[in-house]
Motif scaffolding. Structure first.
Motif, PDB file in Angstrom:
ATOM      1  N   GLU B  15      44.017  47.165 -27.096  1.00  0.00           N
ATOM      2  CA  GLU B  15      45.034  46.140 -27.311  1.00  0.00           C
ATOM      3  C   GLU B  15      46.416  46.770 -27.360  1.00  0.00           C
ATOM      4  N   GLU B  16      46.463  47.927 -28.054  1.00  0.00           N
ATOM      5  CA  GLU B  16      47.760  48.601 -28.223  1.00  0.00           C
ATOM      6  C   GLU B  16      48.309  49.031 -26.861  1.00  0.00           C
ATOM      7  N   ALA B  19      49.452  46.161 -24.817  1.00  0.00           N
ATOM      8  CA  ALA B  19      50.756  45.684 -25.291  1.00  0.00           C
ATOM      9  C   ALA B  19      51.874  46.545 -24.721  1.00  0.00           C
ATOM     10  N   HIS B  20      51.632  47.861 -24.749  1.00  0.00           N
ATOM     11  CA  HIS B  20      52.636  48.788 -24.209  1.00  0.00           C
ATOM     12  C   HIS B  20      52.926  48.446 -22.760  1.00  0.00           C
ATOM     13  N   ARG B  22      52.384  45.719 -21.152  1.00  0.00           N
ATOM     14  CA  ARG B  22      52.998  44.394 -21.050  1.00  0.00           C
ATOM     15  C   ARG B  22      54.505  44.480 -21.230  1.00  0.00           C
ATOM     16  N   MET B  23      54.883  45.221 -22.287  1.00  0.00           N
ATOM     17  CA  MET B  23      56.310  45.312 -22.581  1.00  0.00           C
ATOM     18  C   MET B  23      57.048  46.101 -21.502  1.00  0.00           C
ATOM     19  N   ALA B  24      56.372  47.151 -21.000  1.00  0.00           N
ATOM     20  CA  ALA B  24      56.995  47.950 -19.945  1.00  0.00           C
ATOM     21  C   ALA B  24      57.241  47.094 -18.702  1.00  0.00           C
ATOM     22  N   ARG B  26      57.567  43.848 -18.614  1.00  0.00           N
ATOM     23  CA  ARG B  26      58.591  42.845 -18.899  1.00  0.00           C
ATOM     24  C   ARG B  26      59.985  43.438 -18.740  1.00  0.00           C
ATOM     25  N   ASP B  27      60.140  44.680 -19.258  1.00  0.00           N
ATOM     26  CA  ASP B  27      61.453  45.324 -19.147  1.00  0.00           C
ATOM     27  C   ASP B  27      61.843  45.551 -17.694  1.00  0.00           C
ATOM     28  N   ARG B  31      64.899  44.111 -15.408  1.00  0.00           N
ATOM     29  CA  ARG B  31      65.850  44.930 -14.673  1.00  0.00           C
ATOM     30  C   ARG B  31      65.893  44.566 -13.206  1.00  0.00           C
ATOM     31  N   GLU B  45      53.665  55.011 -14.393  1.00  0.00           N
ATOM     32  CA  GLU B  45      54.417  55.770 -15.375  1.00  0.00           C
ATOM     33  C   GLU B  45      53.561  56.076 -16.594  1.00  0.00           C
ATOM     34  N   PHE B  46      52.712  55.148 -16.902  1.00  0.00           N
ATOM     35  CA  PHE B  46      51.871  55.358 -18.082  1.00  0.00           C
ATOM     36  C   PHE B  46      50.929  56.538 -17.869  1.00  0.00           C
TER      37      PHE B  46
END
Lengths: 121, 860
Positions: B15-16, B19-20, B22-24, B26-27, B31, B45-46
């Motif tokens: 889940e963590e 989430a990471h 997902r946020m990446a 979204r950012d 942009r 990138e991950f």
């Protein structure tokens, strides 16, 4: 037009210094993993890019050593995120790591510029 | 630290990371990237999500354990898939481990564990040493002197036990009663659990008769009652008050159930009337050497003081455990070594099987290495998989060993000392567990030895699935077969030598005829010798009148049993002419009933009776030893030593030797006296009846005949054949076990050779097909396959023979009449193994000749 991010050299960080950066970041308030990595990147002027392969192990290790604690929170978009927070012990650890780092960098600086050599500092 | 279950933590980590990402994404979208671009870029990138998860999980600690558990589960799955291989491997290992555990249980109880008494290492057994260096039992006056004079012994005691009729319990029984001196329990360090042992005023001549009983006797025949004094025991003419009960499991002397003070029974004052066993406890910090010196000095003193009145020249002391274990110890160690060999053979078989597995799984290992597994990690996985195998085998082996231990003890009940202490227990279970683990680790690392990086890369290719991965694997397999064959050779040679020894022992003439005769052992407790003799006379008359009985007679100690006594005699009543021999009380018909030879003179007949001059028969060896150049008939023997009767015995006949102490011991010089003339020593009496018919019908008839005379007296029946056979128990024991192991090893080796050759044929199917297509005949193919297989077999035999020549020296003490390097045995074993190997190679070779070239060429 999408901004192309240029490939930058990833500076390999020693495990200890990564811990230091994470703890420091958390001093400004609880944060989730992604946020921590972004913060470190931003605060270092885009020089330090934390490898997620190192970040998450570091976070979990710090949690095991009880310098940070974590909680699941619901974010603004109604999603769950795991948020990390500095503990009291973590604060102490941060202070000692900082002083050690400062001592180290001072020593290196002195070694690179030995006494008696004139010229630019 | 949150203490969540593993699964929860895994889910949270997932889940963590989600989430990471997902946020990446979204950012990036914010942009200006498209969702698809953002998705791809963020993932890139991950990095490797799986790897990150893996490394993070390791931060949780205990990763090592988790991986191990995972490997164990995988091992179980593998076994379910490869049932045939798994069951063969487990059964083979179980056989080896079970046999090892069973043997070790026996060795542990008999040899290794200290005797169950406090500070048992201080306990010693004392013996008199005569002029010839033989160790003999003590005479009481000598014992008393040793007890009084020794400075190094804290306590000394004598004991003597025999089967006796005991009345007073819920029913009369014939059981072992031990006569013990005052300090007996003090020496051993064990006191009665209930009640007390003897008081000083009881343990002396004329004291109040008291007895201590065993726990078993107390339960079975005294009802476990607390009021011990209420049920006195009657032994002989005396009534003994029970004063104490020994703790459960106390068993010294062996099988004794009742202990009474020896001081109550008058003993012979002669210093040459032996029969007393002596044990002692060393004082404080005294060493065995110091005690030995002290005792030798006393021995010399006694010799000086008593001169010819005493047999001993020295007193010997040996640790009690060694005295009890005796000769059996050495054979047990040999058997332990043999079972170790068997285990090795079993392991090599399984190793070969595993090797085949490894080759088949090459692809899997290559992939895992590509994914980042180190050789160390693969080794751990192997060990875990094999651990499931060996633990299962260990469990099965433990079950086998329970059965095995029972069988072993049953095989040689009388011969195995401390047999009551033998059993599978915590120590042996720990051994099994350790063995299983060791085997797992060893077998796990073996295939890994030949897994090199190059092989692994080769393994990634599809075609590698079927290849045998080269010469290294083949060499390893041949090496394993060679080892198996060599080990089996050594075992077979050992077994062969033991078989030959057994045969040689059987060739010895026991001195009597063992077939068609029954021995009935009676034990009377009547104190009056004449009354006893009268009873026996009547019993003999009745038995003689039974239908089918050809001859009947009796003696007070059958050969090859522990009956009878021995002692010193004088020739012609001359104190300077001494002799030493076995003393037997016999009836006239005895020699015919036993089928013994008459060499000179005559046997007893009707003319000899209680009122006629005393006559004696002597054995051949006695005649040879004491009257080598003269006729012994008419000479006199004074044997007052034995029963107090110092009338001179006239020798009237010489009979053939009988092997009193077993076939392997030489015959002892023996003097037979007439039971009506000298009944003193005849407490127990064995009546032997030789029959024309079946011994089985004779037994109830004999029992009936005696019962009409006395309803209670305990009697014990054996055929002479059984008496003879039980004297061979020890030898038979070693032979059966060794032989069993050798056969098992042979079977395993045959299976191993078959397996390897069969595998080789499968691997080379293509090649064989080509050869056949090119014109090879059946016999060429046979020659090729068998030739290759037999190479390792013959080499193995050669190495095994070399090993056998070196090692069989170690079992020389078990051999009889055959040398440790007997060429016939070596040849026989070679021929046997070579033939078995040939057969094991032939079967797959035959299969090879039937290969269809067209199929083979398509075979991958």
């Amino acid at each position: 037009m999408p901004k192309t991010t240029r490939y930058r050299n990833r500076i390999e960080l020693l495990q200890g210094t990564l811990d230091l950066l994470v703890l420091q970041t958390l001093q400004w308030g609880p944060q989730h993993g992604y946020g921590i990595s972004q913060a470190i990147r931003t605060n270092s002027g885009d020089v330090l890019r934390v490898d997620t392969g190192s970040l998450y192990p570091a976070l979990h290790r710090l949690e095991r050593q009880e310098w940070v604690s974590s909680d699941w929170k619901v974010s603004d978009n109604n999603q769950s995120v795991k948020v990390y927070r500095l503990t009291a012990a973590g604060k102490k650890q941060l202070a000692s790591e900082r002083s050690r780092w400062e001592q180290l960098s001072e020593a290196i600086a002195r070694a690179l510029n030995p006494q008696g050599e004139g010229g630019e500092a | 630290m949150r203490l969540l279950g593993r699964r929860r933590r895994d889910e949270e980590l997932d889940e963590e990371i989600r989430a990471h990402l997902r946020m990446a994404v979204r950012d990036r979208v914010e942009r200006g990237e498209t969702p698809e671009q953002a998705e791809a870029a963020a993932r890139r990138e991950f990095g490797n999500v799986t790897l990150v998860k893996e490394v993070t999980r390791e931060m949780w600690g205990r990763a090592w354990l988790r991986q191990f558990a995972q490997d164990l589960r995988y091992g179980l799955r593998m076994m379910r898939r490869e049932m045939k291989f798994a069951s063969v491997a487990v059964l083979t290992l179980a056989l080896g481990i079970g046999a090892c555990t069973a043997i070790f249980s026996v060795v542990d109880a008999v040899l290794l564990r200290p005797l169950p008494y406090p500070e048992a290492e201080k306990l010693v057994s004392l013996r008199e040493v005569d002029a010839k260096g033989r160790q003999i039992t003590f005479a009481e006056p000598n014992f008393l002197d040793v007890r009084a004079r020794s400075r190094t012994l804290a306590a000394t005691a004598e004991y003597n036990a025999g089967l006796t009729t005991v009345l007073g319990g819920s029913e009369p029984v014939r059981t072992s009663v031990a006569l013990i001196s005052a300090d007996f329990f003090k020496v051993l360090g064990v006191e009665p659990a209930t009640g007390r042992s003897f008081l000083p005023e009881e343990a002396k001549a004329g004291g109040r008769p008291v007895a201590v009983v065993s726990h078993g006797y107390w339960q079975r025949l005294l009802g476990g009652r607390n009021d011990l004094a209420a049920s006195p025991l009657r032994i002989g003419e005396t009534s003994y008050t029970v004063v104490g009960v020994m703790p459960r499991g106390f068993n010294f002397p062996r099988d004794a159930e009742i202990w009474v003070p020896v001081e109550l029974t008058p003993s012979s004052p002669s210093r040459t009337s032996h029969g007393k066993r002596v044990i002692a406890r060393l004082r404080g910090e005294v060493t065995l050497e110091q005690a030995r010196a002290d005792l030798s000095a006393i021995g010399r003193q006694l010799r000086q003081e008593n001169g010819a009145d005493v047999d001993l020249v020295d007193v010997a002391a040996l640790p009690l455990k060694d005295a009890l274990v005796g000769e059996v110890g050495k054979s047990l160690l040999v058997i332990l070594a043999a079972v170790g060999f068997l285990l090795l053979v079993a392991c090599t078989n399984v190793a070969n099987l595993l090797l085949a597995q490894v080759t088949a799984r090459q692809h899997e290992f290559a992939v895992r290495t590509a994914l980042g597994a180190t050789r160390w990690r693969l080794a751990r996985q192997f060990v875990a998989e094999n651990l499931t195998l060996s633990l299962l085998a260990g469990g099965l082996g433990v079950m086998l060993s329970f059965w095995g231990v029972d069988a072993l003890v049953g095989l040689n009940q009388s011969g195995l000392p401390r047999s009551d202490e033998i059993g599978v227990n915590a120590r042996t279970l720990a051994l099994t567990f350790a063995l299983s683990t060791l085997v797992a680790v060893a077998l796990g690392l073996l295939p890994l030895l030949r897994l090199r990086k190059g092989d692994l890369q080769e393994g990634l290719k599809e075609s590698a699935r079927r290849q045998s991965a080269g010469a290294a694997s083949r060499r390893l397999r041949s090496l394993l077969v060679m080892t198996q064959v060599a080990l089996t050779t050594v075992l077979l040679v050992g077994a062969g030598l033991l078989i030959k020894s057994f045969v040689k022992v059987l060739e010895i003439d026991p001195g009597f005829r063992t077939e068609s005769a029954v021995a009935m052992e009676i034990s009377l407790t009547d104190e009056q010798p004449q009354r006893r003799a009268d009873f026996y006379r009547q019993a003999l008359e009745r038995v003689a009148s039974l239908p089918g009985v050809e001859a009947t007679g009796g003696v007070n100690g059958l050969p090859m049993t522990d009956g009878g006594t021995n002692g010193q005699f004088l020739i012609d009543d001359n104190p300077s002419l001494k002799g030493y021999g076995e003393f037997r009380v016999a009836s006239p018909g005895y020699f015919d009933a036993m089928g013994m030879r008459l060499v000179r003179g005559r046997l007893y007949d009707q003319s000899d009776g209680p009122n006629t001059p005393q006559v004696a028969l002597i054995s051949e060896s006695l005649a040879r030893q004491y009257w080598p150049n003269e006729d012994p008939l008419g000479k006199g023997i004074q044997y007052g030593n034995m029963d107090g009767d110092s009338h001179l015995l006239r020798v009237v006949g010489v009979v053939g030797d009988v092997r009193e102490f077993g076939l392997e011991a030489s015959a002892r010089p023996t003097v037979y006296v007439h039971y009506l003339q000298r009944p003193g020593q005849a407490w127990d009496f064995a009546i032997v009846a030789r029959t024309r018919g079946d011994t089985r019908t004779l037994i109830p008839a004999m029992r009936g005949a005696v019962r009409t005379l006395n309803g209670d007296v305990p009697i014990n029946f054996r055929t002479l054949g059984q008496v003879f056979s039980s004297s061979l128990d020890n030898r038979r024991f070693s032979l059966v076990i060794f032989g069993g192991f050798a056969c098992a090893a042979l079977l395993l080796a045959a299976l191993g050779i078959y397996g390897v050759t069969s595998y080789a044929v499968t691997q080379r199917t293509q090649e064989i097909g080509i050869r056949i297509a090119l014109g090879a005949l059946a016999r060429d193919v046979l020659r090729m396959v068998i030739g290759q297989g037999m190479k390792s077999v013959l080499l193995g035999i050669a190495i095994g023979l070399g090993g056998a020549l070196a090692l069989t020296r170690l079992i020389e003490h078990l051999l009889f009449g055959v040398s440790a390097t007997d060429p016939w045995t070596l040849t026989a074993v070679t021929v046997l193994l070579a033939s078995v190997g040939l057969l094991a190679c032939y079967l797959p070779a035959r299969r090879a000749t039937k290969v269809d070239p067209m199929l083979a060429l398509r075979h991958e």
